[in-house]
Design an enzyme around this catalytic site. Structure first.
Site, PDB file in Angstrom:
ATOM      1  N   GLU A 222      20.022  -6.750  27.795  1.00 56.50           N
ATOM      2  CA  GLU A 222      19.620  -6.887  29.186  1.00 56.50           C
ATOM      3  C   GLU A 222      18.226  -6.325  29.438  1.00 56.50           C
ATOM      4  O   GLU A 222      17.434  -6.918  30.192  1.00 56.50           O
ATOM      5  CB  GLU A 222      20.639  -6.190  30.100  1.00 56.50           C
ATOM      6  CG  GLU A 222      20.494  -6.534  31.583  1.00 56.50           C
ATOM      7  CD  GLU A 222      19.495  -5.678  32.327  1.00 56.50           C
ATOM      8  OE1 GLU A 222      19.143  -6.033  33.464  1.00 56.50           O
ATOM      9  OE2 GLU A 222      19.050  -4.632  31.773  1.00 56.50           O
ATOM     10  N   GLU A 223      17.903  -5.195  28.835  1.00 54.41           N
ATOM     11  CA  GLU A 223      16.620  -4.549  29.109  1.00 54.41           C
ATOM     12  C   GLU A 223      15.422  -5.363  28.613  1.00 54.41           C
ATOM     13  O   GLU A 223      14.292  -5.103  29.013  1.00 54.41           O
ATOM     14  CB  GLU A 223      16.584  -3.144  28.499  1.00 54.41           C
ATOM     15  CG  GLU A 223      17.519  -2.137  29.139  1.00 54.41           C
ATOM     16  CD  GLU A 223      17.124  -1.741  30.557  1.00 54.41           C
ATOM     17  OE1 GLU A 223      16.123  -2.280  31.073  1.00 54.41           O
ATOM     18  OE2 GLU A 223      17.817  -0.901  31.150  1.00 54.41           O
TER      19      GLU A 223
END
Length: 346
Positions: A222-223
């Site tokens: 996600e990051e």
């Protein structure tokens, strides 16, 4: 249902998950940890090719499926180069606020499996030596890792097996205060991932079934922008459980669950968001609705991948995101209650 009785379980599991270094692309140990917990609770659990952990919970209606997602990857660093003095220059993984890392302890993971410790420092680290010690920029050109080994050259560092591309993971410094706060790096989003684990525990203990077939998804990229791209193909709705924003021009407090109406990528599903607001009112859950000015989530990756899925976003109010973060147990429990309400467990 008494959600507060699960606070000790949450604290225990949050400490354990936050203590595992898992910068984006380096999540194998965190993935296995979450997998083992879910499998031990008796749920069908699998790991995808990219490393997401997908936990399947049978619903009262298995003809329709929804998902909750939280990510277990974090911000981090990677070795970019080695200086002639034996320091490690860095490249950011994700978007950490680099000035907040000055003075942080870290682990350096080599490709051979060795782990070394070090400290992230300004290249002007001493006031007695450098006239710009206080005001030198804290960025990737002016900060480096001092390794806790006797090294004075590139060759000394190479002899340890350290090379460009090795991960540098800094300490979370997790603390639960007597006043109810959780302060730690990487509450975004291991705090919410632990809420998913707690929800699995509650459903097991209380013998509860959600209204629909439900996937609890622990994503691992996600990051860096594509964590939600590979979620189960049959879901009709995705409830992203990620950090809520606290700060300028926002109404949410750390004690509340935040419902995001819109972020950088655009508005979340109107009907889902409205339902979450109505559920909060119905169940007397302390909430706030906000627009996040600099934010995207697993939903953005899901939509960019062409998935025909409605999505909404909730999470505990988190102060100091991507730096030294903090939230409150009340905000975490309000988020847990809203998750349960969405699944029709209460």
């Amino acid at each position: 249902m008494n959600f507060e009785q699960y606070q000790d379980y949450f604290r225990q599991e949050a400490h354990a998950l936050l203590s595992i270094d898992s910068a984006s692309g380096f999540t194998t140990r965190a993935t296995q940890h979450v997998y083992d917990i879910a499998a031990a609770l008796g749920y069908h659990t699998e790991k995808t090719n990219l490393g997401n952990v997908i936990v399947t919970v049978d619903g009262k209606d298995n003809d329709h499926a929804v998902a909750l997602s939280s990510h277990i990857d974090t911000l981090g660093l990677m070795v970019r180069s080695i200086t002639s003095e034996g320091y490690l220059m860095m490249s950011a993984v994700g978007s950490p606020i680099l000035p907040t890392l000055d003075g942080e302890y870290c682990n350096i993971y080599t490709r051979s499996g060795k782990v070394y410790t070090g400290t992230i420092l300004s290249l002007s680290p001493a006031i007695h030596v450098f006239p710009d010690a206080s005001d030198r920029p804290r960025d990737d050109k002016n900060m480096a890792v001092r390794i806790d080994e006797t090294v004075h050259s590139v060759e000394d560092v190479q002899a340890l097996g350290i090379m460009p591309g090795d991960y540098i993971c800094y300490e979370p410094k997790t603390v639960f205060t007597e006043s109810g706060f959780l302060k730690s790096r990487f509450i975004d989003d291991k705090g919410c991932a632990t809420l998913l684990l707690t929800l699995l525990k509650i459903m097991k203990d209380e013998n509860l079934k959600p209204a629909k077939k439900t996937y609890l998804c622990f994503t691992t990229h996600e990051e860096i922008g594509y964590g939600g791209a590979t979620l189960p193909a049959d879901i009709e709705e995705l409830l992203v459980v990620d950090m809520g924003c606290v700060g300028d021009d926002l109404t949410c407090k750390e004690e509340q669950v935040s419902i995001c109406a819109k972020d950088t990528f655009g508005p979340y599903d109107y009907d889902m968001t409205t339902e979450l607001i109505q559920l909060s009112v119905k169940h007397e859950i302390d909430y706030a609705t906000d627009i996040y000015p600099r934010y995207s989530s697993d939903a953005a990756a899901l939509w960019r991948s062409g998935n025909d899925v409605r999505a909404a976003l909730i999470g505990p109010g988190v102060h100091g995101s991507h730096g030294m973060e903090r939230t409150h147990m009340d905000g975490l429990m309000n988020t847990l209650k809203l998750m349960a309400a969405y699944l029709e467990l209460i």
